[in-house]
Design an enzyme around this catalytic site. Structure first.
Site, PDB file in Angstrom:
ATOM      1  N   ALA A  69       0.737  -1.121   0.010  1.00  0.00           N
ATOM      2  CA  ALA A  69      -0.088  -0.019  -0.062  1.00  0.00           C
ATOM      3  C   ALA A  69       0.726   1.347  -0.087  1.00  0.00           C
ATOM      4  CB  ALA A  69      -0.953   0.038   1.167  1.00  0.00           C
ATOM      5  N   GLY A 113       0.604  -5.384   1.022  1.00  0.00           N
ATOM      6  CA  GLY A 113      -0.477  -5.585   0.066  1.00  0.00           C
ATOM      7  C   GLY A 113       0.002  -5.989  -1.441  1.00  0.00           C
ATOM      8  N   GLU A 136       4.668  -4.859   7.304  1.00  0.00           N
ATOM      9  CA  GLU A 136       3.739  -3.946   7.878  1.00  0.00           C
ATOM     10  C   GLU A 136       4.097  -3.858   9.528  1.00  0.00           C
ATOM     11  OE1 GLU A 136       2.584  -6.500   6.091  1.00  0.00           O
ATOM     12  OE2 GLU A 136       1.021  -5.866   4.538  1.00  0.00           O
TER      13      GLU A 136
END
Ligand code: HXC
Length: 261
Positions: A69, A113, A136
């Site tokens: 992302a 992502g 993440e």
């Protein structure tokens, strides 16, 4: 904005083509913003509905399938804005609705992502340069588009925990050993191999291909008994298709089958 974040093309010589979707934000290593995900979702649904398309390939660049992302966008959010906007994940359900096979052709980074997007594909082909990971945790968050759920299903709890808790990357060899990717190909052959697989699928009977995908996916959503029953029903149903007659007639006559569109 009217910026384009993906490129699309049709490939193949048969009646049904392989639709190629190339993620195209190369300078940001294909970081997945809402614009890109909207366009990807729209393209997937359009190709899924197009009878001239038999299979879909998603790929990125040589350097990155997708580096995750867009962290510049994530950084601007607090809880309320993330929650109420359904941040990033709102348009990620489209790919699950696609009934035709989706092949992920991964070279370079597939992180966050990007790794989750690869895991949503039905088959993942990895270039020898591919690197997978869920980093993440290093940003103070956790995966948000299925990483903590699909990774353990794909590679088991031990390795999934290792990756999700450390944020480390794993290379193509480790990913293949772990079962995340179906095979590794040289980077310069990646697209050819993905399109060749697409062409094979396009030449098959469309109903049996869709049924096969549906059944394998049921294995992740049901008990063994329910999954076996789904399989048996669809197995029997396919005997009502012209493709079953053609496939078996062709085999017995020692000729190539010519499946209907
Ligand atoms: C925004 C990104 C980005 C990202 C890279 N870039 N990844 N921008 N979001 N996820 C940008 C960099 O800022 C840089 O921009 C350019 O792309 C090239 O990246 P470099 O870092 O210079 O390249 P390199 O040194 O080769 O390192 C590659 C890398 C690193 C290891 C992939 O970029 C990296 O760690 N990226 C972040 C990976 C990540 O944490 N992903 C998870 C995101 S969270 P400039 O302008 O400087 O050239 C996530 C949550 C998902 O995905 C939630 C549900 C969808």
């Amino acid at each position: 904005s009217d910026e384009t974040f993906i490129l699309t093309a049709l490939h193949g010589d048969g009646d049904r083509k392989t639709a190629l979707i190339t993620l195209n934000r190369p300078k940001q290593l294909n970081a997945l913003n809402d614009g890109l995900m909207d366009q990807l979702g729209e393209a997937l649904l359009r190709f899924d509905a197009d009878p001239a398309v038999g299979c879909i390939v998603i790929t990125g660049s040589e350097k990155a399938f997708a580096a995750g992302a867009d962290i510049g966008v994530l950084a601007q959010h607090d809880f309320i804005s993330a929650y109420t906007s359904d941040l990033i994940t709102r348009n990620w359900e489209h790919i699950r609705r696609v009934r035709k096979p989706v092949i992920g052709a991964v070279a370079g980074f597939a992180l966050g992502g990007g790794c989750e997007l690869a895991m949503m594909c039905d088959v993942v082909l990895a270039a020898d340069t591919a690197k997978f990971g869920q980093p993440e945790i290093k940003l103070g968050i956790i995966p948000g588009a299925g990483g903590t759920q699909r990774l353990p299903r794909a590679i088991g709890k031990a390795k999934a925990m290792d990756l999700v808790l450390s944020g480390r990357m794993m290379g193509a060899e480790e990913a293949e050993r772990a079962g995340l990717v179906s095979r590794i190909v040289p980077a310069d052959k990646l697209l050819d191999e993905a399109l060749a697989l697409g062409e094979l699928v396009c030449a098959l009977g469309n109903a049996s291909v869709i049924a096969a995908k549906e059944c394998v996916n049921r294995a992740y959503e049901s008990t063994l008994s329910e999954g076996l029953m789904t399989e048996r029903r669809l197995f029997h149903a396919l005997f009502g298709t012209p493709d079953q007659k053609e496939g078996m007639d062709a085999f017995l006559a020692k000729r190539k089958p010519n499946f209907a569109r």
